[in-house]
Design an enzyme around this catalytic site. Sequence first.
Site: not given
Ligand code: ADP
Ligand code: ZN
Length: 561
Positions: A165, A169, A171, A391, A468
């Site tokens: 992703g 986000t 991960k 959508e 589509d």
């Molecule tokens: P990725 O690994 O997907 O690039 P990170 O896990 O490093 O993202 O996310 C970076 C920061 O963004 C986290 O340390 C947190 O502070 C914030 N964050 C991202 N997603 C979330 C979530 N779902 N809930 C709370 N904080 C989040």
């Molecule tokens: Zn469509």
Amino acid sequence: MNYNNNSINYKSFVLFEKDLSSKNISSIYLTDSSKIRVQLKNGTTYETDNPRTPDAKETFLRSGINVIESYPVNSRQAYPITLMVISAVSIIIMSLRSSERASKRVFSLDSLDATAVEDSSYNFKNVAGNEEAKESVKDVVDFLKNPEKYASYGARMPKGIMLYGQPGTGKTLLAKAVAGEANVPFYAVSGSDFIQVYVGVGASRIRQLFKKARNSSQGKAVIFIDEIDAIGKKRAASNSSGGSDERDQTLNALLTEMSGFNEKEGIIVIAATNRLDMLDPALLRPGRFDRHIEITLPDIASREKIIDLHLKNKPTGNIDIHEWAQKTSYFSGAKIENLINEAAIIACKENSETIENMHMDKAFSIVLAGYEKKNRAYIRDVDRKITAYHEVGHALASLKILPNEKISKITIIPSTKGAGGYTLSIPEDKLYENKDYLKRRIMVLLGGRAAEEVIFGPNYITTGARNDLQRSTNIAFNMITQYGMGKTLGLLNMQELYDLNINQDEIIKECKKLMDSIYGEVKNIIIENRHCLKRITELLLEKETLYSVDLDNLKLSTTLK
Ligand code: ADP
Ligand code: ZN
């Protein structure tokens, strides 16, 4: 995403400000990285977020702090001389390759060997939203706690989980939470740490990493490899340069290590990538990273949870969390975290006791300006509206034309399933698809475009329908040329006729006629049910993601014509 310095504590910016105001700080290492290192007068060090304000240095200097504009030298690691030589050589090579990247590299070189953090303070509560992803890793947590139990049932747990992703986000956060929930050590490395070093070094580093994980106190661990694409990118057919040799060796070492440990060992490798389709298929085979979990951008409900979470430990005034969730569409969790941090900094600078809406507003403009071009906020609203109508066009066509196919999700949050948004429905199980069904499928595929045309007018249809159209053309063409459902070829199968040089114009004409007539039908359905279309779209714009219950609650069946 900072795991180069796992042994260094992290402190929130607010706590850092406390140290600042009570004059506890002796030195600050100020660089352009996302974190700054702080040394207290009592000798302890920690990291906090880099405020990146132009006058930060001045502020620190005025408080009598020693400001050092370089990365700290890691005193706990005394280097054997050979390693020093290797580092020096690679630094030279790297500075030749890219002087800009070199400085970052130097930093990670001294901490390349991953140290585990047994940081059980991370758990699923730190991950707001992402419910589906959390659900998909719950059994892994249970497995890590009790690998023997699973082994006694002969159950095979995944050895590797691939999180994919967009950046920011969560991960890394989710991987940490898995380790924290299971209370096992967390070893984090980045794929990019393994390349651009001497041939063979990457592979041996992988072996060391796994050895460390195995030898950890409980013999259990979560190994996290961020940016796995750096070592696991699809191999180009004609690639024989030295660099890719090194990557192959590293990748092979990883695959060998993963097949080396057995199910009774509680070791799970979690990898993260932005692009699943870029990866070498060898990585994704059974027994390797065979569980793939998409981590999407948060929808409004998730954003509300993320905002709430990040405001929780901060002094806040009157901030309407719901409103901020609305304003931050398309923001990642990291971007939201950044927004709130920025607001905290502004509040601090203004000596306000609490973070107020006004600070959030200012931070919002800063963050937006940093992230995207001007006017983007306006364009975004129009885009959201087009995506939503498109959508819902699919969804409405599906409700009307294929009532037995349950719509499980409509969303305007982009993901790998669709750049703008997507609609998921669960097809009925059947062995054969008949002519009537295929026509209906095409109708649903064309429903998105039809809704755009009906709502915005024929001059404002968009490129969003491309996929589509590809899919529906494919079905129509197959109906006529493969399944004997057309007039031009009748029962003849085009594949068998290829050598005979048949007239393709006729076939294209028939395909076009079929598509046009189906499009006309679905457009009529959309026109007749315009008010339904609008009702669903309004709800979708508000909630960003609709599930089947939301549709049930609208009680559309009574109004659908
Ligand atoms: P990725 O690994 O997907 O690039 P990170 O896990 O490093 O993202 O996310 C970076 C920061 O963004 C986290 O340390 C947190 O502070 C914030 N964050 C991202 N997603 C979330 C979530 N779902 N809930 C709370 N904080 C989040
Ligand atoms: Zn469509």
